[in-house]
Motif scaffolding. Structure first.
Motif, PDB file in Angstrom:
ATOM      1  N   UNK A  60       0.830  -1.205   0.000  1.00  0.00           N
ATOM      2  CA  UNK A  60       0.000   0.000   0.000  1.00  0.00           C
ATOM      3  C   UNK A  60       0.866   1.257   0.000  1.00  0.00           C
ATOM      4  N   UNK A  61       1.915   1.252   0.801  1.00  0.00           N
ATOM      5  CA  UNK A  61       2.799   2.420   0.874  1.00  0.00           C
ATOM      6  C   UNK A  61       3.530   2.634  -0.443  1.00  0.00           C
ATOM      7  N   UNK A  62       4.060   1.565  -1.015  1.00  0.00           N
ATOM      8  CA  UNK A  62       4.801   1.688  -2.272  1.00  0.00           C
ATOM      9  C   UNK A  62       3.865   2.071  -3.418  1.00  0.00           C
ATOM     10  N   UNK A  63       2.639   1.569  -3.412  1.00  0.00           N
ATOM     11  CA  UNK A  63       1.689   1.941  -4.460  1.00  0.00           C
ATOM     12  C   UNK A  63       1.386   3.437  -4.405  1.00  0.00           C
ATOM     13  N   UNK A  64       1.207   3.970  -3.213  1.00  0.00           N
ATOM     14  CA  UNK A  64       0.956   5.409  -3.070  1.00  0.00           C
ATOM     15  C   UNK A  64       2.176   6.204  -3.537  1.00  0.00           C
ATOM     16  N   UNK A  65       3.358   5.809  -3.082  1.00  0.00           N
ATOM     17  CA  UNK A  65       4.579   6.553  -3.430  1.00  0.00           C
ATOM     18  C   UNK A  65       4.851   6.519  -4.927  1.00  0.00           C
ATOM     19  N   UNK A  66       4.784   5.338  -5.525  1.00  0.00           N
ATOM     20  CA  UNK A  66       5.063   5.251  -6.966  1.00  0.00           C
ATOM     21  C   UNK A  66       3.990   5.974  -7.771  1.00  0.00           C
ATOM     22  N   UNK A  67       2.748   5.936  -7.290  1.00  0.00           N
ATOM     23  CA  UNK A  67       1.684   6.655  -7.983  1.00  0.00           C
ATOM     24  C   UNK A  67       1.920   8.156  -7.990  1.00  0.00           C
ATOM     25  N   UNK A  90      -8.789   8.511  -2.377  1.00  0.00           N
ATOM     26  CA  UNK A  90      -9.039   7.079  -2.179  1.00  0.00           C
ATOM     27  C   UNK A  90      -7.795   6.365  -1.658  1.00  0.00           C
ATOM     28  N   UNK A  91      -6.629   6.761  -2.152  1.00  0.00           N
ATOM     29  CA  UNK A  91      -5.377   6.213  -1.622  1.00  0.00           C
ATOM     30  C   UNK A  91      -5.236   6.537  -0.131  1.00  0.00           C
TER      31      UNK A  91
END
Length: 158
Positions: A60-67, A90-91
């Motif tokens: 979840x953290x990496x998805x937010x950061x990369x996004x 939503x993130x």
């Protein structure tokens, strides 16, 4: 291969990492909630706890950061684009509401199952923890948010 393609690929991997963690944790939680056998409950809760720390939270953290890095690198305005603002919201709901509530409910049930194993049978704390469906509910909300976030990322509707 440019930086945008690399970031897009990393974001896709991060999204899969998060979805794998969410899926595995939810399946283990459902298994723990559906059985009445203490050893199975404890094993399922241990599995969910393990994958929460290995897949769900880091994913979840990496998805937010990369996004965020991806959309910034693609020159999208992170504040004025309506679809991107909704996606960010939503993130934030996923990362700061759903994931922590899943974790708190899981931790409560796991500790109660450990107490029950030590006591040699079911204890009231375990029954109360398993009667509380908060981790399942917020896991379901997080799961329902995934297709919405995917739609927003792909189609950029507004």
């Amino acid at each position: 291969m440019n930086a945008d393609n690399i970031l897009a690929f990393l974001h896709l991997l991060a999204a899969f990492w998060y979805v794998m963690g969410l899926s595995v944790v939810q399946m283990a939680l459902i298994r723990a909630w559906q059985t009445s056998e203490l050893n199975v409950q404890l094993a399922a809760l241990e599995e969910a706890s393990h994958y929460q720390g290995v897949l769900l939270v880091p994913g979840a953290i990496v998805a937010v950061a990369t996004g965020v890095f991806l959309w910034a690198a693609m020159d999208y305005n992170l504040i004025s684009s309506g679809w991107l603002l909704l996606l960010e919201g939503l993130y934030i709901v996923t990362l700061f509401v759903c994931v922590p509530l899943i974790g708190m409910g899981l931790r409560r049930a796991r500790l109660a199952a450990l107490k029950a194993r030590r006591a040699g049978g079911s204890v009231p704390e375990l029954e109360q923890a398993l009667a509380d469906n908060v981790p399942l509910f917020f896991g379901g909300i997080a799961t329902l948010l995934v297709p919405v976030m995917t739609y927003l990322s792909i189609f950029k509707p507004f």
